[in-house]
Design a protein around this motif. Structure first.
Motif, short mmCIF file in Angstrom:
data_model
loop_
_atom_site.label_atom_id
_atom_site.label_comp_id
_atom_site.label_asym_id
_atom_site.label_seq_id
_atom_site.Cartn_x
_atom_site.Cartn_y
_atom_site.Cartn_z
N VAL A 176 0.85 -1.20 0.00
CA VAL A 176 0.00 0.00 0.00
C VAL A 176 0.88 1.25 0.00
N VAL A 177 0.52 2.21 -0.85
CA VAL A 177 1.18 3.52 -0.90
C VAL A 177 0.30 4.52 -0.17
N MET A 178 0.89 5.36 0.67
CA MET A 178 0.13 6.39 1.39
C MET A 178 0.50 7.77 0.85
N MET A 179 -0.52 8.47 0.36
CA MET A 179 -0.35 9.83 -0.14
C MET A 179 -1.04 10.76 0.86
N TYR A 209 4.20 9.59 1.38
CA TYR A 209 4.60 10.90 0.88
C TYR A 209 3.72 11.97 1.52
N ASP A 210 4.33 13.11 1.86
CA ASP A 210 3.58 14.30 2.23
C ASP A 210 3.35 15.12 0.96
N THR A 211 2.28 15.90 0.95
CA THR A 211 1.92 16.65 -0.26
C THR A 211 1.76 18.13 0.09
N ILE A 235 1.51 -2.64 -6.66
CA ILE A 235 0.78 -1.72 -5.79
C ILE A 235 -0.66 -2.23 -5.67
N ALA A 236 -1.02 -2.66 -4.46
CA ALA A 236 -2.34 -3.26 -4.25
C ALA A 236 -3.41 -2.23 -3.92
N ALA A 237 -2.99 -1.07 -3.35
CA ALA A 237 -3.95 -0.03 -2.97
C ALA A 237 -3.20 1.27 -2.71
N VAL A 238 -3.93 2.37 -2.81
CA VAL A 238 -3.35 3.69 -2.52
C VAL A 238 -4.27 4.42 -1.54
N TYR A 239 -3.71 4.77 -0.39
CA TYR A 239 -4.42 5.67 0.52
C TYR A 239 -4.12 7.09 0.06
#
Length: 373
Positions: A176-179, A209-211, A235-239
């Motif tokens: 999972v990637v966290m945006m 990552y911070d945005t 990549i299974a999911a993106v928050y």
């Protein structure tokens, strides 16, 4: 503009907790307390200063400002006004706008702070000038009088819970990637904490990552980095903390050649995000009732100016802490996970969008497929 009767229906439907507060207010008022007598002497000819942070978040211009403006007018027999300024993502500009409102002697300031720490000096100046300050949507530092928002940790929990539900039995091995949002926004940490309370230890968080300033372009660039780091198909999911970034994340995935999009979260129920949900591009968004947040912020602001202490207390029955003040009177509005299954029961029923707004030509077939007609 959302019709008045639709707004009233939504407020009634979503405000069970508030109904208790209003009942308490009515009973207290029947006791003949001095607060209501005092309020009756206060003029409806008042000015509410409204400071919103940016134009990139669609809800601020389309919903929050017009709803607050209308509610102030309704509460003051059309004598009250709203003086509005948008910082357009500039902390410096927001400070200048804040100080201009102090100089112009508005009666109360509603501020959605771009930077919670930076705004504290201006909040202190307002207090020195005798102008109450209410933090709106984001918790500002300094001597604020009240806070109106949503339970922002719950927002993150709702997002994380949605991803866990979609990943199901595959969660433990899912990457999972966290945006995350802007680190200068105090809500960002709460969204993140809420999401991590659901995801930490349950999935493999491979990149975060911070945005800065919640800018979609930055989110898109970071998503491209994540794709290179993790691999598109792994990549299974993106928050994604909000809808603007969710759209950018999806663009990056599509441009990289994703044949099937992983579930992507969002927040704010922007129209384009709701359409992406309809099309199956974005898995969910968090619907935070603009109606309740904006109209009740107006009620709290007017009550504060008119010394309606009973009403003010009934509306702000919760408390929150900031780094500079404890036990701030607060109203925290409920949130809902919006998916394909409940679009009609949320944003359509509340009059935020019509089916026609959502089901434009590119989305007609998708709408029909999920029974949104």
């Amino acid at each position: 503009m959302i019709p008045r009767n639709t707004r009233q229906a939504a407020v009634r439907r979503l405000s069970i907790a508030l109904a208790v507060s209003v009942s308490a207010l009515s009973l207290a008022a029947c006791g003949g307390g001095g607060s209501d007598d005092s309020a009756a002497k206060k003029s409806n000819d008042l000015t509410v200063g409204l400071l919103l942070p940016d134009r990139e978040t669609a809800r601020f211009e389309k919903f929050d400002y017009p709803l607050i403006k209308q509610e102030v007018a309704d509460l003051t027999e059309n004598k009250g006004t709203v003086r509005y300024a948008n910082a357009e993502s500039s902390v410096t500009r927001q400070s200048e706008q804040f100080r201009k409102m102090i100089a112009d002697r508005v009666d109360v300031i509603l501020v959605d702070a771009l930077n919670s720490k930076a705004i504290a000096a201006d909040v202190r100046k307002a207090k020195e000038a005798g102008i109450p300050v209410i933090a709106y949507d984001r918790l500002a530092e300094g001597p604020i009088d009240a806070y109106v928002s949503h339970d922002n940790e719950l927002v993150g929990q709702v997002q994380g819970r949605a991803l866990m539900g979609e990943l199901g039995d595959n969660a433990q091995k899912s990457k999972v990637v966290m945006m995350n949002g802007d680190p200068a926004d105090p809500n960002t940490a709460r969204f993140k904490d809420g999401a991590l309370s659901e995801l930490r230890g349950q999935v493999d968080i491979v990149a975060q990552y911070d945005t800065k300033e919640w800018k979609p372009a930055i989110a898109k660039a970071n998503m491209k980095k994540a794709i290179q780091k993790v691999g598109l198909n792994d990549i299974a999911a993106v928050y994604s903390a909000n809808d603007g970034m969710a759209g950018a994340v999806i663009e990056a995935l599509e441009e990289a050649g994703a044949s099937k999009l992983p579930p992507v979260t969002g927040q704010d129920a922007n129209l384009d995000a709701v359409q992406r949900v309809v099309a199956g591009e974005q898995y969910m968004t968090v619907y935070k009732s603009f109606l309740l947040e904006a109209t009740n912020a107006a009620k709290i602001a007017v009550a504060k100016v008119q010394d309606r202490d009973i009403e003010f207390a009934a509306l702000t029955r919760e408390t929150v802490d900031s780094p500079t003040r404890k036990n701030i009177p607060a109203m925290l509005v409920p949130v809902v996970a919006l998916t394909q299954d409940n679009i009609k029961e949320t944003v359509v029923t509340d009059g935020v969008y019509t089916v026609k707004d959502i089901c434009t030509a590119p989305y007609k077939a998708d709408c029909a497929a999920i029974g949104l007609q």
